[in-house]
Design a protein around this motif. Sequence first.
Motif, PDB file in Angstrom:
ATOM      1  N   TRP A  20      40.394  35.439  41.160  1.00  0.00           N
ATOM      2  CA  TRP A  20      39.774  36.736  40.940  1.00  0.00           C
ATOM      3  C   TRP A  20      39.993  37.212  39.499  1.00  0.00           C
ATOM      4  O   TRP A  20      39.061  37.692  38.848  1.00  0.00           O
ATOM      5  CB  TRP A  20      40.350  37.764  41.928  1.00  0.00           C
ATOM      6  CG  TRP A  20      39.664  39.082  41.832  1.00  0.00           C
ATOM      7  CD1 TRP A  20      38.501  39.449  42.453  1.00  0.00           C
ATOM      8  CD2 TRP A  20      40.070  40.207  41.059  1.00  0.00           C
ATOM      9  NE1 TRP A  20      38.169  40.735  42.109  1.00  0.00           N
ATOM     10  CE2 TRP A  20      39.116  41.230  41.255  1.00  0.00           C
ATOM     11  CE3 TRP A  20      41.146  40.457  40.211  1.00  0.00           C
ATOM     12  CZ2 TRP A  20      39.216  42.468  40.637  1.00  0.00           C
ATOM     13  CZ3 TRP A  20      41.232  41.693  39.602  1.00  0.00           C
ATOM     14  CH2 TRP A  20      40.276  42.686  39.823  1.00  0.00           C
ATOM     15  N   GLU A  21      41.212  37.080  39.000  1.00  0.00           N
ATOM     16  CA  GLU A  21      41.516  37.507  37.628  1.00  0.00           C
ATOM     17  C   GLU A  21      40.722  36.699  36.609  1.00  0.00           C
ATOM     18  O   GLU A  21      40.206  37.249  35.627  1.00  0.00           O
ATOM     19  CB  GLU A  21      43.011  37.378  37.349  1.00  0.00           C
ATOM     20  CG  GLU A  21      43.856  38.373  38.103  1.00  0.00           C
ATOM     21  CD  GLU A  21      45.342  38.034  38.084  1.00  0.00           C
ATOM     22  OE1 GLU A  21      46.143  38.967  38.287  1.00  0.00           O
ATOM     23  OE2 GLU A  21      45.712  36.848  37.886  1.00  0.00           O
TER      24      GLU A  21
ATOM     25  N   ARG B 186      37.059  37.900  36.729  1.00  0.00           N
ATOM     26  CA  ARG B 186      36.976  39.246  36.141  1.00  0.00           C
ATOM     27  C   ARG B 186      37.131  39.196  34.622  1.00  0.00           C
ATOM     28  O   ARG B 186      36.341  39.792  33.887  1.00  0.00           O
ATOM     29  CB  ARG B 186      38.075  40.135  36.730  1.00  0.00           C
ATOM     30  CG  ARG B 186      38.083  41.547  36.171  1.00  0.00           C
ATOM     31  CD  ARG B 186      39.387  42.243  36.413  1.00  0.00           C
ATOM     32  NE  ARG B 186      40.445  41.518  35.696  1.00  0.00           N
ATOM     33  CZ  ARG B 186      41.729  41.604  35.993  1.00  0.00           C
ATOM     34  NH1 ARG B 186      42.143  42.326  36.993  1.00  0.00           N
ATOM     35  NH2 ARG B 186      42.628  40.937  35.289  1.00  0.00           N
TER      36      ARG B 186
ATOM     37  N   ARG C 176      30.011  36.047  41.121  1.00  0.00           N
ATOM     38  CA  ARG C 176      30.290  35.722  42.517  1.00  0.00           C
ATOM     39  C   ARG C 176      30.815  34.297  42.554  1.00  0.00           C
ATOM     40  O   ARG C 176      30.134  33.360  42.142  1.00  0.00           O
ATOM     41  CB  ARG C 176      29.027  35.826  43.352  1.00  0.00           C
ATOM     42  CG  ARG C 176      29.288  35.501  44.795  1.00  0.00           C
ATOM     43  CD  ARG C 176      28.053  35.688  45.617  1.00  0.00           C
ATOM     44  NE  ARG C 176      28.418  35.466  47.011  1.00  0.00           N
ATOM     45  CZ  ARG C 176      27.561  35.442  47.985  1.00  0.00           C
ATOM     46  NH1 ARG C 176      26.286  35.627  47.736  1.00  0.00           N
ATOM     47  NH2 ARG C 176      27.969  35.218  49.206  1.00  0.00           N
TER      48      ARG C 176
END
Length: 124
Positions: free
Chosen positions: A83-84, A87, A111
């Motif tokens: 996720w990091e 992002r 995504r």
Amino acid sequence: MSTAESDAAERRLAGHTRVSTQALIGCARAVASEVFSVPASSVRVALNDEYGSLALSLSLPLPLTLRPHAADGAHPDGRPTVWERARDSRAAVRERFVRLTGASVSRVDVRVTGIAPRPRRSIG
């Protein structure tokens, strides 16, 4: 007329330049492929008009180097989570895409569609 005036007049020549949607998608795919270190063929791109700016939507797998986890779930080597990484890479995609195309980009959505394990390199 000076050379500077002549050059400026040539730049103001009547006409227009259009960049096709497919060209923008291809550029976004190439940029995302480079930033995320995945094959361009695995990157899906959608462009949307957002009040005169482009919104980029990327769908792609992220490469992952397998590593052991601590018993408490923490990452012992301090590497970012999936996720990091997704992002934090959005800004790099936006910056490179804008630099290449000159387009105004309002946002980049990522995504993650899967994980692509990277084989470990052997020494020797």
